[in-house]
Design a protein around this motif. Structure first.
Motif, PDB file in Angstrom:
ATOM      1  N   ASP A 152      28.732  15.819 -29.013  1.00  0.00           N
ATOM      2  CA  ASP A 152      28.053  16.756 -29.770  1.00  0.00           C
ATOM      3  C   ASP A 152      26.501  16.927 -29.504  1.00  0.00           C
ATOM      4  O   ASP A 152      25.756  17.527 -29.900  1.00  0.00           O
ATOM      5  CB  ASP A 152      28.269  16.481 -31.169  1.00  0.00           C
ATOM      6  CG  ASP A 152      29.634  16.772 -31.743  1.00  0.00           C
ATOM      7  OD1 ASP A 152      30.421  17.028 -30.966  1.00  0.00           O
ATOM      8  OD2 ASP A 152      29.873  16.836 -32.883  1.00  0.00           O
ATOM      9  N   ARG A 162      31.300  26.081 -29.797  1.00  0.00           N
ATOM     10  CA  ARG A 162      32.382  25.057 -29.979  1.00  0.00           C
ATOM     11  C   ARG A 162      34.017  25.505 -29.775  1.00  0.00           C
ATOM     12  O   ARG A 162      34.145  26.537 -30.292  1.00  0.00           O
ATOM     13  CB  ARG A 162      32.229  24.343 -31.413  1.00  0.00           C
ATOM     14  CG  ARG A 162      33.329  23.172 -31.656  1.00  0.00           C
ATOM     15  CD  ARG A 162      32.934  22.446 -32.997  1.00  0.00           C
ATOM     16  NE  ARG A 162      33.800  23.026 -34.039  1.00  0.00           N
ATOM     17  CZ  ARG A 162      33.946  22.202 -35.196  1.00  0.00           C
ATOM     18  NH1 ARG A 162      33.391  21.115 -35.338  1.00  0.00           N
ATOM     19  NH2 ARG A 162      34.679  23.034 -36.211  1.00  0.00           N
ATOM     20  N   SER A 165      37.816  21.166 -32.457  1.00  0.00           N
ATOM     21  CA  SER A 165      37.377  19.809 -33.278  1.00  0.00           C
ATOM     22  C   SER A 165      37.953  18.499 -32.436  1.00  0.00           C
ATOM     23  O   SER A 165      39.085  18.708 -31.776  1.00  0.00           O
ATOM     24  CB  SER A 165      37.668  19.886 -34.559  1.00  0.00           C
ATOM     25  OG  SER A 165      39.073  20.089 -34.780  1.00  0.00           O
ATOM     26  N   ASN A 271      33.356  16.550 -30.592  1.00  0.00           N
ATOM     27  CA  ASN A 271      33.806  17.922 -30.488  1.00  0.00           C
ATOM     28  C   ASN A 271      33.829  18.676 -28.786  1.00  0.00           C
ATOM     29  O   ASN A 271      33.147  17.991 -28.110  1.00  0.00           O
ATOM     30  CB  ASN A 271      33.276  18.999 -31.364  1.00  0.00           C
ATOM     31  CG  ASN A 271      33.532  18.603 -32.675  1.00  0.00           C
ATOM     32  OD1 ASN A 271      34.426  18.490 -33.233  1.00  0.00           O
ATOM     33  ND2 ASN A 271      32.366  18.222 -33.529  1.00  0.00           N
ATOM     34  N   TRP A 273      33.206  21.547 -26.304  1.00  0.00           N
ATOM     35  CA  TRP A 273      32.152  22.601 -26.362  1.00  0.00           C
ATOM     36  C   TRP A 273      32.049  23.362 -24.859  1.00  0.00           C
ATOM     37  O   TRP A 273      32.425  22.839 -23.947  1.00  0.00           O
ATOM     38  CB  TRP A 273      30.783  22.066 -26.418  1.00  0.00           C
ATOM     39  CG  TRP A 273      30.536  21.610 -27.818  1.00  0.00           C
ATOM     40  CD1 TRP A 273      30.588  20.101 -28.273  1.00  0.00           C
ATOM     41  CD2 TRP A 273      30.055  22.116 -29.057  1.00  0.00           C
ATOM     42  NE1 TRP A 273      30.417  19.896 -29.458  1.00  0.00           N
ATOM     43  CE2 TRP A 273      29.975  20.954 -30.254  1.00  0.00           C
ATOM     44  CE3 TRP A 273      29.467  23.328 -29.318  1.00  0.00           C
ATOM     45  CZ2 TRP A 273      29.396  21.248 -31.310  1.00  0.00           C
ATOM     46  CZ3 TRP A 273      28.965  23.653 -30.792  1.00  0.00           C
ATOM     47  CH2 TRP A 273      29.005  22.681 -31.624  1.00  0.00           C
ATOM     48  N   GLU A 294      38.363  29.441 -25.776  1.00  0.00           N
ATOM     49  CA  GLU A 294      38.634  29.212 -27.343  1.00  0.00           C
ATOM     50  C   GLU A 294      40.037  29.392 -27.575  1.00  0.00           C
ATOM     51  O   GLU A 294      40.654  28.599 -28.374  1.00  0.00           O
ATOM     52  CB  GLU A 294      37.871  30.510 -28.107  1.00  0.00           C
ATOM     53  CG  GLU A 294      36.206  30.011 -27.991  1.00  0.00           C
ATOM     54  CD  GLU A 294      35.432  30.941 -28.856  1.00  0.00           C
ATOM     55  OE1 GLU A 294      35.450  30.756 -30.132  1.00  0.00           O
ATOM     56  OE2 GLU A 294      35.310  32.451 -28.408  1.00  0.00           O
TER      57      GLU A 294
END
Length: 308
Positions: A152, A162, A165, A271, A273, A294
């Motif tokens: 992070d 992001r 998680s 997380n 990214w 994503e």
């Protein structure tokens, strides 16, 4: 300038890469070409423009004064070409052109590489160069378009989206815990063999762990350390010590009973990214690729949780 010849855009890309790397060999490696071919293309560009672009010695390559002017113009030209492709691609949702992506060793090999294979299958006009590192990459200065990163701590001059998680947990094998006992507090870690990984975004041998809103820093040591997470996971499974590792990596081993989570109240946010330079914020190519990642990680998360 030889006005009977037109400057080749690919030659401009070769020139910009040589200038950025300050090396013909380095540019050849990055572009997947031979040094001889790189030299040939630079020679053709110099003849076309009628200027000397580099001062070359046996030890180094330096951009000439004329080369500096060409470099500034070439970057602008190539950026406009990329934007042109992006504008056209945006209407068809079909990104095309070159894309340089980087990631860390284990995560890159096990997770990002399979995703990139699917990315190129979906968008065959993309040409992806993928590299993995054990260090944090300055993507803006090192010429990368996208960094798929775990962790992070992201510099303010970069844009980050992001993707999923994730967090790191403490774990060890049943064999190690049977031999050395299970620590009940963070301070007891100093009496244990800790397997230290040189993470790209954390100081070596320093573990920052969160329990709710409270963060605690512990200094750990042990006889074994590495810059490669897969090696440390193997050591942990063989009973060599306690490690701090991402859930994406250890969850299957915990499910099979090969590793046991310890001090479960503590974790370290890590997380996943997509990180890219600000200059690419308007890039349709980057936008479509980030949207792909994503969706990919969302599907992967469903698949992993669906197995439990």
């Amino acid at each position: 300038m030889d006005k009977t010849r037109i400057v080749n855009n690919d030659d401009l890309r070769v020139f910009v890469t040589v200038a950025r790397k300050a090396s013909f060999a380095g540019a050849a490696e990055e572009l997947g070409m031979s040094p001889a071919y790189i030299s040939k293309r630079i020679g053709i560009l110099e003849k076309t423009l009628g200027v000397k672009l580099f001062h070359r010695t046996t030890r180094r390559v330096a951009v000439s004064e004329d080369g500096e002017r060409v470099y500034a113009r070439a970057q602008a030209i190539l950026e406009h070409i990329d934007h042109l492709y992006d504008d056209v691609s945006a209407t068809r949702r079909m990104p095309r052109g070159q894309l340089r992506i980087c990631s860390s060793f284990g995560f890159g090999r096990n997770v990002v590489a399979p995703a990139i294979a699917q990315l190129v299958e979906k968008y065959p006009a993309l040409q992806v160069r993928f590299e993995v590192f054990d260090r944090l990459i300055d993507i803006a200065s090192e010429g990368f378009d996208l960094d798929i990163r775990v962790g992070d701590e992201i510099a303010s001059h970069l844009i980050a989206k992001r993707l999923a998680s994730n967090y790191r947990i403490l774990c060890a094998s049943p064999r190690y815990l049977a031999k050395r006992g299970t620590p009940k507090t963070l301070h007891e870690l100093s009496n244990h063999d800790c397997l230290v990984i040189k993470e790209r975004d954390h100081p070596f041998g320093v573990w920052k762990l969160r329990n709710g809103a409270q963060e605690t820093t512990v200094k750990v040591t042990g006889p074994l350390s590495s810059n490669h997470g897969e090696i440390v996971v193997r050591w942990a499974m063989e009973g060599a010590g306690i490690m701090l590792r991402s859930m994406w990596d250890v969850e299957p081993h915990i499910a099979r009973g090969e590793l046991v989570r310890i001090l479960p109240d503590y974790q370290q946010d890590a997380n996943i990214w997509a990180v890219y330079p600000q200059r690419l914020t308007g890039s349709a190519k980057i936008r479509v690729c980030v949207e792909f990642f994503e969706e990919y990680f969302a599907e992967r998360e469903k698949s992993v949780h669906g197995k439990h």
